[in-house]
Scaffold this active site. Structure first.
Site, PDB file in Angstrom:
ATOM      1  N   GLY A 167       0.791  -1.222   0.000  1.00 33.98           N
ATOM      2  CA  GLY A 167       0.000   0.000   0.000  1.00 33.98           C
ATOM      3  C   GLY A 167       0.821   1.270   0.000  1.00 33.98           C
TER       4      GLY A 167
ATOM      5  CB  CYS B 206     -26.322  -9.566 -17.379  1.00 32.22           C
ATOM      6  SG  CYS B 206     -25.669  -9.528 -19.063  1.00 32.22           S
TER       7      CYS B 206
ATOM      8  CB  CYS C  41     -24.994 -13.849 -19.437  1.00 37.97           C
ATOM      9  SG  CYS C  41     -24.471 -12.864 -18.026  1.00 37.97           S
TER      10      CYS C  41
ATOM     11  CB  CYS D  85     -21.746  -8.731 -17.864  1.00 40.06           C
ATOM     12  SG  CYS D  85     -22.710  -9.948 -16.982  1.00 40.06           S
TER      13      CYS D  85
ATOM     14  CB  CYS E  58     -21.043 -11.249 -20.403  1.00 40.28           C
ATOM     15  SG  CYS E  58     -22.772 -11.055 -20.829  1.00 40.28           S
TER      16      CYS E  58
END
Lengths: 276, 256
Positions: free
Chosen positions: A29, A238, A241, A263, A269
């Protein structure tokens, strides 16, 4: 490949970037400065990510590039082609087949493995930049782990809007020590960073900073005890899908208010549709 | 007498060739209000900055006794320790409230900042504390979500005081807290400060050029001139029976 070193960058530059990466992995980080090079593309198009990818790529690697979840938009296509030409590596759009994945603004829906590296393109590595104008001061705040001011921002959102209104680039604490910008991924993707098996590398080319999250590192989104972090997602499925667990893009289809949700991760997808 | 809270010994400080402090010693006991008076350029603000640990003295030391009774040299502290002291045990109220407040953050956020910096992570509790402190400094708690720029000068100063006192500091430094306010607002603010300080038992170092403010708030007084303490003692004693010629001049120059 004629006329270029493998993966475009010269070996000395790659070595310098790898040194920065090692330091970044050692201090999860923490933003490590590095000598960012001019790349044959404008700042803001992923010059930080592309330099990291060039430094970690080997001839046997398989590269996938994501732009806002998609494999077929300008940024993804051009960076993929760039490495296909300058490194001659195999490229793919399948998350599971890739060993190195460079991404802009998304984490794939498919769970990543230990043998994969996720490279983020970062426009602004400093999570405190809108709150504290001085970089000297933000560095001191990181050194002393003084992050109260970030909570002031969350407090303001809850006081005014009833909830934290940060939908992307939602600040996280890494390993309980450093406050980090996850790059502009949606807050929806934040939980995927937590204890991820893959190595996560972040490159900011214009700002000349590299940082990293090693595998299985704790990554917590900032929140309040009585207002816990909640990743936002459009409440639809979605349209292609039928997925109800993936992050969705809203696509406007006409000028009479028509819209559909698909998606954002095109590989996920397509995979679901092929399996169905 | 009990142990001192803050004690400075033989402080000297010079800005290049210009001496600002010359062998200044100050003692402060818990719960006591000490006023530092003197004309502009007498070294009041430099003394404050040295006591705060912002300026390192050329000679001398500042000792602070923490809650556990340990004595620590303020200028020998590591930066994290000093900064922790500044956001918990100590407070600083400055003349220009706008410079210390976050003008783009609501009143509640301003008051809550020190709590959050100390690790408070419960929104409801932070908000409750902010509302309570607005009430204590006589600002309508309904204004908790208003931005400081919609506040008057007197309200800004009271908001700054709430922001500092919310963490219950043991020692507060005030630099001309009533400067730049009109007389009636000043009177109300002084009243408020006196009430809060005595109720919470906070020790205060008050820097002012206004003898009226010193007389109203302070139990003890030091008079500075040219970087030296020329007179010190109980406020009433010093102001009613000044011994040093400079103090006599100061007292006689106040309009009766």
């Amino acid at each position: 490949m004629n006329g270029y070193n493998f993966a475009y960058l010269d070996e000395q530059t790659k070595r310098m970037i790898r040194r920065a990466l090692l330091k970044a992995v050692a201090i999860p980080g923490h933003q490590v400065p590095f000598g960012s090079r001019e790349m044959p593309m404008p700042y803001g198009w992923g010059t930080g990510g592309i330099q990291i990818t060039a430094s970690v790529l080997g001839p046997a690697d398989v590269l996938k590039v994501i732009d806002q979840g998609a494999d077929d938009t300008t940024n993804a296509v051009s960076i993929r082609r760039f490495f296909a030409r300058t490194a001659g590596v195999r490229t793919t759009t399948r998350t599971a087949e890739a060993t190195v994945i460079q991404t802009r603004h998304r984490i794939p829906e498919t769970k990543l493995r230990e043998d994969q590296i996720l490279v983020y393109q970062v426009p602004q590595p400093e999570p405190l930049w809108r709150l504290v104008p001085s970089r000297a001061e933000t560095r001191r705040m990181h050194a002393l782990a003084e992050y109260g001011v970030m909570h002031v921002r969350l407090y303001e959102d809850i006081a005014r809007l009833g909830q934290v209104a940060i939908s992307y680039d939602y600040p996280v604490m890494v390993n309980g020590r450093y406050l980090m910008s996850p790059s502009p991924i949606p807050a929806f993707d934040n939980p995927k960073m937590h204890r991820m098996a893959a190595l996560q590398l972040f490159g900011a080319g214009r700002e000349k900073r590299i940082y990293a999250v090693p595998p299985y590192t704790e990554v917590r989104s900032l929140d309040f005890d009585d207002h816990p972090f909640r990743p936002a997602r459009a409440p639809q499925a979605c349209i292609l899908c039928g997925a109800t667990d993936s992050y969705l893009d809203e696509v406007v289809t006409d000028d009479r208010g028509g819209r559909m949700f698909v998606c954002s991760d095109t590989d996920y997808c397509a995979g679901r549709r092929a399996a169905a | 007498m009990s142990a001192t809270l803050l004690s400075a010994r033989e402080l000297s400080f010079a800005f290049g060739p210009i001496p600002a402090l010359r062998g200044v010693s100050v003692d402060l006991w818990p719960g006591e209000v000490l006023a530092v008076v003197g004309e502009s350029g007498s070294g009041k603000t430099t003394l404050l900055n040295v006591l705060l640990g912002r300026l390192r003295p050329d000679a001398g030391a500042v000792w602070y006794r923490d809650e556990a009774g340990h004595l620590a040299d303020v200028h020998a502290m590591a930066e994290p320790e000093l900064r922790r002291l500044h956001r918990s045990d100590w407070g600083f109220v400055q003349q220009d409230a706008k410079a210390s407040l976050r003008m783009a953050v609501s009143a509640g956020g301003n008051i809550g900042e020190r709590l959050m910096a100390q690790g408070a992570r419960h929104y409801g509790n932070i908000r409750a504390a902010a509302a309570e402190w607005l009430e204590r400094v006589e600002i309508d708690p309904a204004r908790i979500d208003d931005l400081p720029r919609t506040f008057s000068g007197g309200m800004l100063q009271r908001l700054q005081i709430a922001r500092v006192l919310v963490t219950h500091p043991r020692l507060v430094f005030m630099d001309e807290p009533t400067g730049g306010l009109d007389v009636s607002v000043q009177a109300r603010l002084l009243d408020l400060i006196r009430k809060l300080v005595s109720r919470l038992g906070i020790a205060v170092v008050l820097v002012t050029h206004d003898l009226g403010v010193a007389r109203l708030l302070a139990e003890r007084l030091i008079v500075m001139q040219g970087g030296r303490v020329v007179e010190h003692g109980l406020t009433d004693q010093v102001l009613d029976d000044p011994q040093h010629p400079y103090t006599q001049l100061l007292v006689s120059s106040v309009l009766q």
